[in-house]
Write an enzyme that holds these catalytic residues in place. Structure first.
Site, PDB file in Angstrom:
ATOM      1  N   HIS A   1      39.872  32.991  43.001  1.00  0.00           N
ATOM      2  CA  HIS A   1      40.130  32.331  44.290  1.00  0.00           C
ATOM      3  C   HIS A   1      39.589  30.898  44.312  1.00  0.00           C
ATOM      4  CE1 HIS A   1      41.612  36.062  45.834  1.00  0.00           C
ATOM      5  NE2 HIS A   1      40.448  36.677  45.764  1.00  0.00           N
TER       6      HIS A   1
ATOM      7  N   ASP B   1      44.514  41.633  39.938  1.00  0.00           N
ATOM      8  CA  ASP B   1      43.582  41.874  41.044  1.00  0.00           C
ATOM      9  C   ASP B   1      44.417  42.159  42.307  1.00  0.00           C
ATOM     10  OD1 ASP B   1      40.431  40.897  41.796  1.00  0.00           O
ATOM     11  OD2 ASP B   1      41.861  40.825  43.466  1.00  0.00           O
TER      12      ASP B   1
ATOM     13  N   HIS C   1      44.045  41.124  45.179  1.00  0.00           N
ATOM     14  CA  HIS C   1      44.215  39.902  45.969  1.00  0.00           C
ATOM     15  C   HIS C   1      44.978  38.852  45.155  1.00  0.00           C
ATOM     16  CE1 HIS C   1      40.416  41.801  47.445  1.00  0.00           C
ATOM     17  NE2 HIS C   1      40.975  41.550  48.614  1.00  0.00           N
TER      18      HIS C   1
ATOM     19  N   ASP D   1      40.279  46.018  41.886  1.00  0.00           N
ATOM     20  CA  ASP D   1      40.253  46.406  43.301  1.00  0.00           C
ATOM     21  C   ASP D   1      41.606  46.886  43.825  1.00  0.00           C
ATOM     22  OD1 ASP D   1      41.139  43.827  42.988  1.00  0.00           O
ATOM     23  OD2 ASP D   1      39.693  42.914  44.355  1.00  0.00           O
TER      24      ASP D   1
HETATM   25 ZN    ZN Z   1      40.213  40.992  44.565  1.00  0.00          ZN
END
Ligand code: ZN
Length: 342
Positions: free
Chosen positions: A156, A194, A196, A283
């Site tokens: 991120h 991931d 996200h 995740d």
């Molecule tokens: Zn994540």
């Protein structure tokens, strides 16, 4: 496979997190490091990373941002009342982009949210975590594949900002290292699994035709990082066509995850890169405390088998995956299946 880590990972251990208006335990805890290290040490050759210097970080991140991360803690006296960590509640918006000089404004300029407090050991932790990514990239070229236990995670983080628990973009740093080691004209793909969207990675390489970025993640329309990760984001300028987002409806499990990986691998094969980085978030697990998908432990093993089948030199870079009983099992299953497929 060879695996790399750094004990400096535990030098950054945020304890509080502002979530939906409440102060809660921070999900990205230093305990993740010990748990993941134990999982990988059982069956793989683990070693501490070497220090490859600042240059691999400078290949991805802006000089002003690096200086900010390095110096922030030593400038904490500018913020009366700061004891354990530096945070801002003010953030620059896209239409407000002048870099201020004061510390509080600088924090908001270089961070996207309140998840990345700067503490006494933060720079040391993120610097050495980035070195882990460099070691994994080098070993991937020497051995065919390798794993980097990077913590804090990185995907991120943009070239000039932290956010979403991330400070330095370890996967991006690994990609540029692979290119540098392969020589002029080398092409790399980053496959981010991931849960996200890898928004920082996308941002760093959005106009780069030599790094294909692909992210498989839960639909961001109602999930972090909200403002990026949509299918219509395809890259820009010379990088147009070299970014692929594969958002999945929340609650999907192994079948949808594997179908997206299949789509990603077809795109990678079409691009014929010289090396691959896997942004290995765990995740997407059905048990992850902040996840939105339902991937099983055998599902992660199957994902590894599929990705290993691409036959590319591959650096596996740890991203998310939060504290739950399944976390070490998912890492062990992924790495073992990857090894077996090679
Ligand atoms: Zn994540």
């Amino acid at each position: 496979m060879r695996a790399f880590h750094t004990p400096a990972s535990t030098d950054h251990d945020p304890d509080r997190y502002f979530r939906r208006g409440a102060i809660v335990d921070h999900p990205e805890q230093a305990d993740r490091y010990a748990i993941l290290l134990r999982a990988v040490s059982a069956k793989h050759a683990v070693s501490e990373t070497a220090d490859h210097g600042i240059a691999p970080i400078e290949a991805v991140h802006d000089a002003g941002y690096i200086a900010f991360l390095r110096e922030a803690w030593s400038r904490r006296a500018e913020l009366p009342g700061v004891d354990e960590e530096i945070l801002s509640g003010h953030f620059s918006r896209p239409h407000m982009h002048t870099r201020p000089t004061g510390m509080l404004g600088l924090i908001g300029y270089h961070t996207a949210d309140t998840s990345t407090p700067i503490r006494a050991g933060t720079w040391n932790a993120v610097y050495h975590s980035a070195q882990v990514a460099v070691s994994a990239a080098d070993a991937a070229l020497a051995d065919g594949h390798a794993y980097g236990l990077c913590r804090p995670p990185g995907h991120h983080a943009y070239a000039d900002s932290a956010g979403g628990f991330c400070f330095l973009n370890n996967s991006g740093i690994a990609a540029r290292r692979l290119q540098a080691q392969k020589g002029d004209g080398a092409r790399v793909a980053i496959l981010d699994i991931d849960v996200h969207h890898g928004n920082g990675t996308q941002g760093i390489f959005y106009e780069a035709p030599d790094v294909l970025t692909i992210s498989i993640h839960a639909d961001p329309a109602d999930y972090f990082p909200y403002y990026a990760g949509y299918a219509e984001e395809r890259g820009a300028g010379a990088g147009a066509g070299f970014n692929l987002n594969l958002p999945l409806a929340h609650g999907q499990g192994d079948d949808a995850f594997h179908a997206a990986i299949g789509t990603a691998l077809e795109r990678i094969a079409g691009d014929a890169p010289d090396a691959l980085v896997v942004a290995l978030g765990l995740d997407a697990s059905e048990h992850d405390p902040i996840g939105a998908l339902k991937v099983t432990t055998p599902g992660f093993a199957r994902a590894a088998t599929m990705i290993a089948g691409a036959g590319l030199p591959t650096a596996l870079i740890q991203e998310g995956g939060y504290l739950c009983d399944a976390l070490p099992d998912n890492l062990a299953a992924f790495l073992e299946a990857f090894d077996r497929a090679r």
